[in-house]
Design a protein around this motif. Structure first.
Motif, PDB file in Angstrom:
ATOM      1  N   HIS A 209       0.859  -1.214  -0.039  1.00  0.00           N
ATOM      2  CA  HIS A 209       0.035   0.009   0.009  1.00  0.00           C
ATOM      3  C   HIS A 209       1.010   1.233  -0.097  1.00  0.00           C
ATOM      4  N   LEU A 210       1.951   1.247   0.106  1.00  0.00           N
ATOM      5  CA  LEU A 210       2.941   2.199   0.205  1.00  0.00           C
ATOM      6  C   LEU A 210       3.648   2.621  -1.158  1.00  0.00           C
ATOM      7  N   ASP A 211       4.163   3.740  -1.411  1.00  0.00           N
ATOM      8  CA  ASP A 211       4.834   4.257  -2.440  1.00  0.00           C
ATOM      9  C   ASP A 211       6.189   3.760  -2.674  1.00  0.00           C
ATOM     10  N   TRP A 212       6.516   3.657  -3.905  1.00  0.00           N
ATOM     11  CA  TRP A 212       7.704   3.225  -4.174  1.00  0.00           C
ATOM     12  C   TRP A 212       8.891   4.260  -3.922  1.00  0.00           C
ATOM     13  N   ASN A 213      10.202   3.659  -3.704  1.00  0.00           N
ATOM     14  CA  ASN A 213      11.277   4.716  -3.310  1.00  0.00           C
ATOM     15  C   ASN A 213      12.378   4.068  -3.926  1.00  0.00           C
TER      16      ASN A 213
END
Length: 333
Positions: A209-213
């Motif tokens: 559910h998190l953004d890619w870094n």
């Protein structure tokens, strides 16, 4: 670029057939795999198994920067082999240049179509990448399989590294890493580029559910030993390796967090599973068993750190190595 772009008569491995065979025994590869380069399967499954065996056998560590008279790292292939495989290796591993060069020559010895390339890391704040891409300070292996598939096989990015070969495809499919973490490669440009030609970018997220870094970027450019000799001095003397004592040991299924000389992975297991990692960062020991990373031990003296190296990583430094950190700014009390 595909396997057909490789020249006939690939560069020979720096390691002999006997050295490659000893390595296969050391990483406890299943006896079902043949040792002959002509017969060894060149598949994604076999590449994944080799990678997992490698990262759970040889710890990622920069101890030569701190526990040596020269405080420099020797990346000559034969020097690396003696350090990792010699009779008095003391459980040693190496940092990125050492482990990836070593793995490259082992893959070449097994007949894989593989080449090395350089990587630009991003700067970090409190361990989290968020800054500009810097100069060449890391190394990677790119493998082309007879199937036509190609993979990034980074066995030496420490605790932030992948535990599987990553497919180099434009779709950027997520690959499950430890616990909830996912990693992938995307084919994009980076902000500081003037050219439109995309690079491969290694990204992570610690939950679906998190953004890619983004951790780092690389191009499909073949690097040679001479290139890494230039990079090695800066990477070991002017980056985080100079200012941190680092060790990471990935844990294979069935292995305890504390090192056990009696532990032997079952040789009849073809599927090697990586279940966690134990890390030394300067004066603390951290453990991640697929969830949150926790500090489990703190060290105040060199005596305590030397003991922790033995207990958690199976690393036993020689007397001259222990003494060489005296007067060094990264020494504990």
């Amino acid at each position: 670029m595909g396997i057909e772009d490789f020249k006939d008569g690939l560069p020979e491995s720096a390691y002999s057939h006997d050295q490659v065979s000893r390595w296969l025994g050391r990483i406890q590869l299943s006896a079902s795999y043949p040792q002959s380069p002509q017969e060894f399967p060149k598949t994604e499954e076999s590449l994944r198994t080799l990678m997992r065996c490698q990262i759970t056998t040889f710890p990622y560590e920069n101890l030569s920067v701190h526990y040596s008279k020269s405080h420099l790292v020797d990346i000559a292939p034969e020097s690396i082999y003696r350090k990792l495989m010699g009779p008095e290796n003391g459980g040693r591993g190496g940092y990125c240049m050492e482990l990836s060069i070593f793995f490259y020559h082992m893959l070449r010895g097994l007949g894989f179509h593989v080449y090395m390339t350089g990587i630009r890391n991003r700067t970090r704040t409190n361990g989290v990448p968020g800054g500009e891409y810097q100069g060449w300070t890391h190394i990677n292996n790119i493998v082309h399989l007879p199937s036509g598939d190609k993979f990034s096989v980074d066995v030496a990015f420490g605790g932030d590294g992948p535990i599987n070969p990553l497919p180099m495809v434009d779709t950027g499919n997520p690959v499950q890493n430890l616990g909830a973490q996912q990693v992938r490669l995307v084919h994009e440009t980076i902000p500081k580029q003037g050219l439109r030609s995309p690079l491969w970018i290694y990204q992570y997220r610690n939950g679906a559910h998190l953004d890619w870094n983004s951790f780092y970027s690389f191009a499909e450019i073949e690097f040679f030993q001479e290139d890494f000799e230039v990079m090695n001095w800066f990477a070991s003397a002017k980056t985080l390796h100079r200012w941190n004592v680092l060790v990471v040991r990935f844990l294979r299924e069935g292995e305890d967090v504390l090192f056990d000389d009696k532990f032997k992975a079952r040789r009849d297991v073809d599927q090697v599973k990586v279940v966690g990692k134990v890390m030394l960062v300067s004066d603390v020991i951290k453990v991640n068993l697929g969830g949150k990373t926790n500090i489990v031990h703190t060290m105040k003296t060199e005596t305590e750190r030397i003991k922790a190296l033995r207990d958690y990583f199976g690393i036993q430094l020689r007397k001259d190595e222990k003494e060489s950190i005296r007067g060094w700014d990264m020494a504990l009390q």
